[in-house]
Design an enzyme around this catalytic site. Sequence first.
Site, PDB file in Angstrom:
ATOM      1  CG  ASN A   6      -1.718   1.221   1.425  1.00  0.00           C
ATOM      2  OD1 ASN A   6      -1.857   2.014   0.503  1.00  0.00           O
ATOM      3  ND2 ASN A   6      -2.268   1.418   2.624  1.00  0.00           N
ATOM      4  CE  LYS A   8       0.461   3.397   4.848  1.00  0.00           C
ATOM      5  NZ  LYS A   8       0.129   3.381   6.237  1.00  0.00           N
ATOM      6  CG  HIS A  86      -5.960   1.377   5.139  1.00  0.00           C
ATOM      7  ND1 HIS A  86      -5.514   2.331   6.020  1.00  0.00           N
ATOM      8  CD2 HIS A  86      -4.909   0.559   4.898  1.00  0.00           C
ATOM      9  CE1 HIS A  86      -4.228   2.101   6.293  1.00  0.00           C
ATOM     10  NE2 HIS A  86      -3.843   1.024   5.620  1.00  0.00           N
ATOM     11  CD  GLU A  88      -2.977   5.158   6.811  1.00  0.00           C
ATOM     12  OE1 GLU A  88      -2.980   5.220   5.581  1.00  0.00           O
ATOM     13  OE2 GLU A  88      -2.003   4.737   7.472  1.00  0.00           O
ATOM     14  CD  GLU A 154      -3.428  -3.131   7.264  1.00  0.00           C
ATOM     15  OE1 GLU A 154      -2.309  -3.291   6.790  1.00  0.00           O
ATOM     16  OE2 GLU A 154      -4.152  -2.152   7.007  1.00  0.00           O
ATOM     17  N   GLY A 160       2.385   1.931  10.732  1.00  0.00           N
ATOM     18  CA  GLY A 160       3.330   3.046  10.608  1.00  0.00           C
ATOM     19  C   GLY A 160       4.049   3.414  11.894  1.00  0.00           C
ATOM     20  CB  SER A 190       5.172  -2.015  11.978  1.00  0.00           C
ATOM     21  OG  SER A 190       4.739  -0.706  12.263  1.00  0.00           O
TER      22      SER A 190
HETATM   23  C1  PEP Z   1      -0.830  -0.152   5.818  1.00  0.00           C
HETATM   24  O1  PEP Z   1      -0.863   0.994   5.391  1.00  0.00           O
HETATM   25  O2  PEP Z   1      -1.730  -0.949   5.517  1.00  0.00           O
HETATM   26  C2  PEP Z   1       0.291  -0.569   6.668  1.00  0.00           C
HETATM   27  C3  PEP Z   1       0.280  -1.770   7.160  1.00  0.00           C
HETATM   28  O3  PEP Z   1       1.293   0.361   6.882  1.00  0.00           O
HETATM   29  P1  PEP Z   1       2.744   0.082   7.538  1.00  0.00           P
HETATM   30  O4  PEP Z   1       3.282  -1.191   6.946  1.00  0.00           O
HETATM   31  O5  PEP Z   1       3.559   1.271   7.165  1.00  0.00           O
HETATM   32  O6  PEP Z   1       2.549  -0.066   9.011  1.00  0.00           O
END
Ligand code: PEP
Length: 232
Positions: A6, A8, A86, A88, A154, A160, A190
Amino acid sequence: MIIAGNFKSFKTREGTKEYLEKLEAEVLNSSSEVVIFPPSTALQSWKGKVSVGTQNAYPTENGAFTGEIGLEQLEEFQTKYILIGHSERREILKERDKFIAEKFDFFTENSFKVILCIGESLEIRREGEEKVLEFLNRQLEKIDLSKDFVIAYEPIWAIGTGITPTLQEIDSILEKLHKLSGKKVLYGGSVKLSNSVEILSLPNCDGVLVGGASLEPLDFAKMVSIADEVQK
Ligand code: PEP
């Protein structure tokens, strides 16, 4: 195994094309499903091992939805993967379970491969696994489990932040989500090259959704090789 990246709001159209060329060369013979989700402005008609999906779209063919894209725009790129739910978008764009379910219904009915993201806050995690599962169940309540789709677990507090649940905690949730849904379940939050072997080797892990660490194509390609090696 599914290895998804992803981006973003990172990368341009040109940058994504260069990325795809590098990644494709590295993962050509992979046995895993490899998909990247660039920003909408960087969608590409890419025919190869790597698939290109959209991070978001509005549940419509087209219409008066300023700032959004619909099926008509996605068809131009033969896009068939979409991220829905997601954290976010839930947190920043205030998308609620009802709207997420509407998107889910629309895109599954239009033969999209949906990766549905769910995950709890740190506050809920601190209350223990039972509360986490109650919360995840609620996020799935309006989702039609008879449809074909993939879940990405997640935890919001792991996205992040560089912090992840323990391997045991991850596998325990993935196992329960498997039992509950009968779907493939990815872990996200992460994931980096340095922890990907352990995570991908977990008995209940069907792959990973990677944010920040997916931005470098060679690192991401290495994660794909690891997935191939630990293939269950
Ligand atoms: C994500 O945006 O779905 C995600 C898992 O981000 P990160 O790997 O940066 O934590």
